[in-house]
Each structure stands twice: as C-alpha cells, then as structure tokens.
Motif scaffolding. Structure first.
Motif, PDB file in Angstrom:
ATOM      1  N   MET A   1     119.398  38.295  10.993  1.00 43.29           N
ATOM      2  CA  MET A   1     120.502  39.494  11.971  1.00 43.29           C
ATOM      3  C   MET A   1     120.484  38.843  13.509  1.00 43.29           C
ATOM      4  SD  MET A   1     118.808  43.266  13.034  1.00 43.29           S
ATOM      5  CE  MET A   1     117.760  43.112  12.333  1.00 43.29           C
ATOM      6  N   GLY A  44     110.838  44.461   5.973  1.00 53.26           N
ATOM      7  CA  GLY A  44     111.837  44.079   6.189  1.00 53.26           C
ATOM      8  C   GLY A  44     112.179  44.392   7.732  1.00 53.26           C
ATOM      9  N   ILE A  45     110.771  44.489   8.811  1.00 57.04           N
ATOM     10  CA  ILE A  45     111.328  45.154   9.750  1.00 57.04           C
ATOM     11  C   ILE A  45     110.745  43.857  10.912  1.00 57.04           C
ATOM     12  CG2 ILE A  45     110.681  46.488  11.381  1.00 57.04           C
ATOM     13  CD1 ILE A  45     110.451  48.124   8.989  1.00 57.04           C
ATOM     14  N   PRO A  46     111.468  43.324  12.090  1.00 60.50           N
ATOM     15  CA  PRO A  46     110.619  42.592  12.531  1.00 60.50           C
ATOM     16  C   PRO A  46     110.757  43.175  13.681  1.00 60.50           C
ATOM     17  CG  PRO A  46     113.610  42.009  12.330  1.00 60.50           C
ATOM     18  CD  PRO A  46     113.020  43.367  11.009  1.00 60.50           C
ATOM     19  N   ASN A  47     109.251  42.698  14.415  1.00 61.35           N
ATOM     20  CA  ASN A  47     108.774  43.534  15.031  1.00 61.35           C
ATOM     21  C   ASN A  47     108.734  42.727  16.621  1.00 61.35           C
ATOM     22  OD1 ASN A  47     106.355  43.749  17.285  1.00 61.35           O
ATOM     23  ND2 ASN A  47     105.169  44.906  15.436  1.00 61.35           N
ATOM     24  N   LEU A  48     109.976  42.516  17.244  1.00 65.23           N
ATOM     25  CA  LEU A  48     109.826  41.886  18.245  1.00 65.23           C
ATOM     26  C   LEU A  48     109.080  43.068  20.168  1.00 65.23           C
ATOM     27  CD1 LEU A  48     113.823  41.182  17.340  1.00 65.23           C
ATOM     28  CD2 LEU A  48     111.813  39.715  17.230  1.00 65.23           C
ATOM     29  N   LEU A  49     108.007  43.062  19.904  1.00 64.21           N
ATOM     30  CA  LEU A  49     107.811  43.462  21.142  1.00 64.21           C
ATOM     31  C   LEU A  49     106.855  42.605  21.205  1.00 64.21           C
ATOM     32  CD1 LEU A  49     105.839  46.912  20.075  1.00 64.21           C
ATOM     33  CD2 LEU A  49     108.005  46.497  21.349  1.00 64.21           C
TER      34      LEU A  49
ATOM     35  N   ARG B  15     101.707  57.072   3.310  1.00 60.20           N
ATOM     36  CA  ARG B  15     102.221  56.829   4.182  1.00 60.20           C
ATOM     37  C   ARG B  15     103.611  57.959   4.750  1.00 60.20           C
ATOM     38  NH1 ARG B  15     103.813  50.919   3.121  1.00 60.20           N
ATOM     39  NH2 ARG B  15     105.579  50.959   2.833  1.00 60.20           N
ATOM     40  N   VAL B  68     121.970  48.999  13.809  1.00 65.00           N
ATOM     41  CA  VAL B  68     120.455  48.775  14.098  1.00 65.00           C
ATOM     42  C   VAL B  68     119.732  49.695  14.851  1.00 65.00           C
ATOM     43  CG1 VAL B  68     119.473  46.710  15.147  1.00 65.00           C
ATOM     44  CG2 VAL B  68     121.558  46.323  14.106  1.00 65.00           C
ATOM     45  N   PRO B  74     106.157  51.820  15.295  1.00 59.63           N
ATOM     46  CA  PRO B  74     106.918  50.969  14.073  1.00 59.63           C
ATOM     47  C   PRO B  74     106.913  52.377  13.120  1.00 59.63           C
ATOM     48  CG  PRO B  74     104.495  50.673  14.388  1.00 59.63           C
ATOM     49  CD  PRO B  74     104.518  51.799  15.961  1.00 59.63           C
ATOM     50  N   HIS B  75     106.385  53.321  12.965  1.00 59.10           N
ATOM     51  CA  HIS B  75     106.049  54.393  11.575  1.00 59.10           C
ATOM     52  C   HIS B  75     107.450  54.419  11.941  1.00 59.10           C
ATOM     53  CE1 HIS B  75     102.352  55.081  11.843  1.00 59.10           C
ATOM     54  NE2 HIS B  75     101.874  54.381  13.439  1.00 59.10           N
ATOM     55  N   ALA B  77     110.512  53.080  13.143  1.00 58.92           N
ATOM     56  CA  ALA B  77     111.325  51.637  12.470  1.00 58.92           C
ATOM     57  C   ALA B  77     110.792  51.843  10.780  1.00 58.92           C
ATOM     58  CB  ALA B  77     110.485  50.430  12.691  1.00 58.92           C
ATOM     59  N   ARG B  78     109.969  52.249  10.324  1.00 61.16           N
ATOM     60  CA  ARG B  78     110.216  52.421   8.940  1.00 61.16           C
ATOM     61  C   ARG B  78     110.600  53.405   8.297  1.00 61.16           C
ATOM     62  NH1 ARG B  78     104.677  51.290   8.826  1.00 61.16           N
ATOM     63  NH2 ARG B  78     103.480  53.172   8.554  1.00 61.16           N
ATOM     64  N   ARG B  81     114.299  52.856   8.278  1.00 57.35           N
ATOM     65  CA  ARG B  81     114.463  51.774   6.706  1.00 57.35           C
ATOM     66  C   ARG B  81     114.773  52.394   6.061  1.00 57.35           C
ATOM     67  NH1 ARG B  81     114.626  46.569   4.923  1.00 57.35           N
ATOM     68  NH2 ARG B  81     113.316  46.613   3.126  1.00 57.35           N
ATOM     69  N   GLU B  86     119.364  48.917   9.242  1.00 58.36           N
ATOM     70  CA  GLU B  86     118.723  48.215   9.558  1.00 58.36           C
ATOM     71  C   GLU B  86     118.049  48.037  10.486  1.00 58.36           C
ATOM     72  OE1 GLU B  86     120.045  43.691   9.986  1.00 58.36           O
ATOM     73  OE2 GLU B  86     121.121  45.466  10.372  1.00 58.36           O
ATOM     74  N   ALA B  87     116.676  48.380  10.996  1.00 56.57           N
ATOM     75  CA  ALA B  87     115.705  48.597  11.461  1.00 56.57           C
ATOM     76  C   ALA B  87     114.754  47.334  13.125  1.00 56.57           C
ATOM     77  CB  ALA B  87     114.496  49.806  11.193  1.00 56.57           C
ATOM     78  N   VAL B  88     114.427  47.331  13.346  1.00 57.63           N
ATOM     79  CA  VAL B  88     113.703  46.431  14.892  1.00 57.63           C
ATOM     80  C   VAL B  88     112.653  47.412  15.183  1.00 57.63           C
ATOM     81  CG1 VAL B  88     115.599  44.523  14.671  1.00 57.63           C
ATOM     82  CG2 VAL B  88     114.773  46.351  16.232  1.00 57.63           C
ATOM     83  N   VAL B  89     111.463  47.173  15.713  1.00 56.42           N
ATOM     84  CA  VAL B  89     110.082  47.187  15.957  1.00 56.42           C
ATOM     85  C   VAL B  89     110.732  46.583  17.898  1.00 56.42           C
ATOM     86  CG1 VAL B  89     108.319  47.426  16.625  1.00 56.42           C
ATOM     87  CG2 VAL B  89     108.795  47.741  14.654  1.00 56.42           C
TER      88      VAL B  89
END
Lengths: 59, 199
Positions: A1, A44-49, B15, B68, B74-75, B77-78, B81, B86-89
């Motif tokens: 990304m 597959g998820i970036p943690n950008l905190l 989950r 995006v 985070p739950h 974002a999951r 996805r 396309e997911a980000v925290v």
C-alpha cells in the motif's frame, strides 16, 4: 500500500515481509525510515496506531 | 474474497462471532453515507472508521474503485477485510500520506456523551463523540486536507444531535465549502451527508 506512512512523522515505511501470498503481505513489519518505529502486519492488516495507542487498544 | 485461509474453521467462526459483538454494524447512517459515497466518490477512496466495512464494500462494488478502510478497532479492521476491503488499524488520518486520496468518507462516532456515562469499550468508541459529540470530527477536519488530493472530496455524515451549525463552522475553519448530498429525518435526529470541497 503506497498510501501509508509513519503516523508519528509521516516518513516512508519500509516493508519486511515474513509471510505473503500472490497479492499481499499477510505477516511482517513496517519500519519507519526516519524514526525507526516499527508497526506489525498481522493477518494481512497493518497496525499503524502510534505505539502509545497500540497498547491501549490491545484487544 | 478468500480471506479464510488461516486458522481452524471453528476458531474463525468463534472469532467472527466475537467481532460482531464489538463492531458497529450497518444502520440508517451507514445507508445514507453509502448512498452519498456511491454517487460522489472518485479515484482512490478512504473510509475512516469503516467499522464492519459495509460502506467501503458498497463503494468498491458499485463504483469499481479502490477503497481502503481504516478503524481504531482491530476487530472492525478484521471484519472489513473479510468483506474484501483493504483494511488498516489507524487513528483517524494519522498514517496516510499527503494527497493520498481523492475521496475520504467518514461516519464519525457522534453521540454527545456525558463523561460520567462513558462505558469504555469498543462500542463506545464507535458511538460516542464525547461531551460535544464532535470530539472526533474536530481532529478529522483539521487533518483531512493533508491526506486529500487537490481536487478531492470529503463525505461527512452529520447528525442534528451533533450540532449541524457547529460542524459547518469547523468545516469552514478547515478551509472547505459544504454542500448537502443526502438528508433524512428520523424521530430523534436528522442525518445529513455533506460533500466538502476546498473553498
């Protein structure tokens, strides 16, 4: 990304992939090229905190 | 979408059930934002506070755009996805590059909440806009111009409970002009989606 950057100083992130499929990185680390802070990629998820919020938000 | 590759089936189902309980699910406000976003979005799209990812998925499917979804939770974002988004925290817009997006959508947590009554879990984060109802809208508007491309558009959902005129004041301070795209009245509130463009 190519849309993401370090949340602290907006510098470029360098990707280290530990696990990837054809399309994307599933696990790895993003490291800020300026401040050196690291951000995990999990499932597959970036943690950008920013680091202080990351701990607070730990689920 | 094929995100089910990792982990045992039982673990994944459990989950997913756990995620549902702590992720804001699509409601009337989501429907309005999706309607506006499908109509107005162009280019590369970011949905801030994507929650279940439902709005982001609508835009991706109906407009064929790259979307995006970001969320503090985070739950969430999951779940986004799992919908193929396309997911980000992330905390609001903090990890996004300057000029990265042509469209930014946001259905903010907007309910004014007495600090003594904050209940401090993921659902509170999804709903509460602090005492004013604008505690997330203020920093969002202050930073969105950075992440938005020059001819970009912001789609912001505003409730009458949050103070429509106060939000318009913040929009003006941030250097944007607002135009209502869709509006709907409910028994306790009126919801409006504003399109914001650089004034």
């Amino acid at each position: 990304m190519d849309v993401i950057c370090c949340p602290l100083d907006k510098a470029t992130l360098e990707l280290d992939a530990d696990e990837a499929d054809d399309e994307e990185v599933l696990a790895g680390t993003l490291t800020c090229t300026e401040c050196g802070e690291t951000y995990p990629i999990e499932d597959g998820i970036p943690n950008l905190l920013p680091p202080d919020m990351r701990e607070e938000a730990a689920a | 979408m094929s995100g089910d590759g990792s982990g045992a089936g039982d673990g994944l189902a459990a989950r997913r059930g756990a995620d549902d309980a702590v992720v804001y699910q699509p409601a009337e406000d989501s429907g309005l934002l999706a309607e506006a976003a499908v109509a107005e979005a162009h280019g590369r799209v970011l949905e801030v506070g994507t929650g279940s990812g439902w709005v982001a998925e609508r835009v991706a499917e109906e407009r064929g755009l790259d979307v995006v979804g970001s969320d503090l939770n985070p739950h969430a974002a999951r779940q986004a996805r799992e919908r193929g988004v396309e997911a980000v925290v992330a905390d609001l817009l903090s990890p996004f590059r300057a000029d990265a997006f042509d469209t930014v959508c946001f259905n903010p947590p907007y309910l004014p909440t007495d600090p003594d009554n904050e209940w401090d879990d993921w659902m509170e984060h999804a709903l509460s806009g602090g005492e004013s109802g604008r505690e997330l809208i203020e920093p969002f508007l202050a930073d969105v111009g950075r992440a938005l491309a020059p001819d970009g558009v912001v789609l912001l959902l505003v409730s009458s409970l949050t103070g429509y005129d106060e939000v318009l004041g913040l929009v003006d301070e941030a250097g944007f002009a607002a135009e209502p795209v869709v509006e709907e009245s409910f028994p306790f509130e009126t919801l409006t989606v504003l399109a914001l463009r650089r004034a």
